[in-house]
Design an enzyme around this catalytic site. Structure first.
Site, PDB file in Angstrom:
ATOM      1  N   LYS A  65     -67.253 -61.745 -54.338  1.00  0.00           N
ATOM      2  CA  LYS A  65     -67.840 -60.460 -53.943  1.00  0.00           C
ATOM      3  C   LYS A  65     -69.254 -60.643 -53.373  1.00  0.00           C
ATOM      4  O   LYS A  65     -69.777 -61.749 -53.362  1.00  0.00           O
ATOM      5  CB  LYS A  65     -67.817 -59.494 -55.129  1.00  0.00           C
ATOM      6  CG  LYS A  65     -66.382 -59.172 -55.612  1.00  0.00           C
ATOM      7  CD  LYS A  65     -65.646 -58.207 -54.684  1.00  0.00           C
ATOM      8  CE  LYS A  65     -64.130 -58.257 -54.759  1.00  0.00           C
ATOM      9  NZ  LYS A  65     -63.510 -57.783 -55.978  1.00  0.00           N
TER      10      LYS A  65
HETATM   11  C1  PLP Z   1     -62.280 -57.360 -56.765  1.00  0.00           C
HETATM   12  C2  PLP Z   1     -61.792 -55.968 -56.875  1.00  0.00           C
HETATM   13  C3  PLP Z   1     -61.657 -55.327 -58.121  1.00  0.00           C
HETATM   14  C4  PLP Z   1     -61.731 -56.063 -59.423  1.00  0.00           C
HETATM   15  O1  PLP Z   1     -62.934 -56.651 -59.693  1.00  0.00           O
HETATM   16  P1  PLP Z   1     -63.053 -57.626 -60.977  1.00  0.00           P
HETATM   17  O2  PLP Z   1     -64.515 -57.721 -61.181  1.00  0.00           O
HETATM   18  O3  PLP Z   1     -62.399 -58.913 -60.599  1.00  0.00           O
HETATM   19  O4  PLP Z   1     -62.354 -56.956 -62.105  1.00  0.00           O
HETATM   20  C5  PLP Z   1     -61.346 -53.989 -58.140  1.00  0.00           C
HETATM   21  N1  PLP Z   1     -61.148 -53.288 -57.008  1.00  0.00           N
HETATM   22  C6  PLP Z   1     -61.236 -53.875 -55.802  1.00  0.00           C
HETATM   23  C7  PLP Z   1     -61.025 -53.030 -54.578  1.00  0.00           C
HETATM   24  C8  PLP Z   1     -61.541 -55.230 -55.691  1.00  0.00           C
HETATM   25  O5  PLP Z   1     -61.589 -55.815 -54.486  1.00  0.00           O
END
Ligand code: PLP
Length: 388
Positions: free
Chosen positions: A187
């Site tokens: 991210k």
């Molecule tokens: C990455 C992602 C999540 C989950 O995030 P985590 O921190 O891995 O739980 C949720 N929603 C979207 C749209 C994502 O891309």
């Protein structure tokens, strides 16, 4: 076939510098590893950055979404409206409550949820909407906020892609009742694994904090410090969703460079857009006006009118040229779990259309101009080699 490139360019690579490394080492040397002073510092810095009243650090965005729904009081058999074009987390958290995820198609020509179809999906059981700010720019929040207000619904933002992103001058994180961020490794900023909620509502923040540590009474984490006491009370069933001080130390360092990393991704996205503009083989991402873009993802679409190979093959060809990609997302309604809930293929034509061509190109703050040139050259090569 042989792999032509020797050095593989991954889809994503975290920007970890000496400050993150030193911060973690400092925590390790301090003797306090789990939730503690670094987490509180991270929360305060994050709330300030977003401009929200409250921020609570959690172990993931999935945990954040789960506790956000707990805070607004989702009950069994209630409905939560969310896009089919999203990751597993957005909908599975609804299922945790034996509630129903009501999937909705993309707006025509976009990867974002269609407000008109949200409105059509509302029933007497609808409790909340979870917009996903896909790729890093906000959904049509004017329309969604208006719908929520008229129907008395809560909004929980899935902002896993949208840090930082402005919607008409307001930060994503200040628009919804509760906003959920992700610090997963790929991210826009990372703690390895981690998440955060922001909210203006103190009750929500306190409840989420309490639920994140077993439903134990306030400041349970202090019980092993000088200020703490061994006494605690379990108020209700909670979860183990706290962030550690080691992760928070990474988060503090990452947050400090969040704007710099965002500027870099914006520059790389602009580079892609300029260099790929004249290629008919690929549709480029379109950004609505009045929004800033976190550019978590740069998603192109293979255009079958100008290519004699399909998306899957384009991905293979990129891989042969040493370039990693991803696909965001296989719409939820195409998965076994959701077909078991009555959804079927073809049900959401705009999401199907987007899914068919979508390719997420490498785009990360640590990426060099030379690396982006490799992607650009490879796409030009593929477009001419496989021209229809
Ligand atoms: C990455 C992602 C999540 C989950 O995030 P985590 O921190 O891995 O739980 C949720 N929603 C979207 C749209 C994502 O891309």
């Amino acid at each position: 076939m042989t792999v032509l490139a020797t050095n593989f360019l991954p889809f994503s690579r975290a920007l970890i510098e000496e400050d993150e490394i030193n911060a973690v080492v400092e925590v390790l040397r301090s003797g306090w590893l789990t939730t503690g002073p670094r987490v509180r510092e991270f929360e305060a810095a994050f709330a300030k950055y977003i401009g929200s009243e409250h921020a609570v650090a959690l172990s993931s965005c999935t945990a954040a979404l789960n506790l956000a729904l707990a805070a607004i009081g989702i009950g069994e058999a209630e409905e939560v409206i969310l896009p089919t074009m999203t990751f597993a987390s957005t909908a599975e958290v609804v299922l945790y409550f034996k509630a129903r995820p009501v999937l909705v198609d993309c707006a025509p020509g976009t990867f974002h949820i269609d407000p008109q179809q949200i409105e059509r999906a509302i029933t007497s059981r609808t409790k909340a909407i979870i917009p996903v700010h896909y790729a890093g720019h906000a959904c049509d929040m004017d329309a969604i906020l208006d719908i929520a207000q008229r129907h008395g619904l809560k909004i929980v933002d899935d902002a896993a892609h949208a840090l930082p992103a402005l919607h008409r001058g307001k930060m994503v994180g200040t628009l919804a009742d509760i906003t959920c961020f992700s610090f997963y490794a790929t991210k826009t900023m990372t703690t390895g694994e981690g998440g955060m909620i922001t909210t203006a509502n103190q009750e929500y923040a306190e409840r989420i904090r309490m639920l994140s540590l077993h439903g134990i009474s306030k400041d349970a984490w202090k019980r092993y410090t000088a200020e703490g006491s061994w006494r605690y009370d379990i108020l209700e069933m909670g979860y183990k969703y706290n962030l550690t001080d080691m992760q928070a130390a990474i988060g503090i360092a990452q947050l400090a460079k969040c704007d710099r990393m965002c500027a870099r991704r914006n520059a790389l996205a602009a580079r892609y857009s300029a260099a790929l503009r004249e290629l008919e083989a690929f549709k480029l991402p379109v950004v609505p006006e009045g929004l800033s873009h976190a550019w978590h993802l740069y998603v192109i679409e293979a255009n079958s009118a100008y290519l004699c190979i399909d998306r899957d093959r384009v991905i293979e060809e990129l891989k042969l040229r040493g370039i990693g990609t991803s696909v965001h997302f296989i719409p939820l309604h195409r998965h076994t779990l959701y077909q078991g809930l009555g959804y079927r293929r073809g049900q959401f034509p705009y999401a199907e259309e987007r899914f068919q061509g979508a390719i997420s190109l490498p785009l990360f703050a640590a990426m060099s101009d030379e690396e982006s040139d490799r992607v650009i050259e490879a796409l030009h090569d593929i477009a001419s080699k496989f021209k229809r």
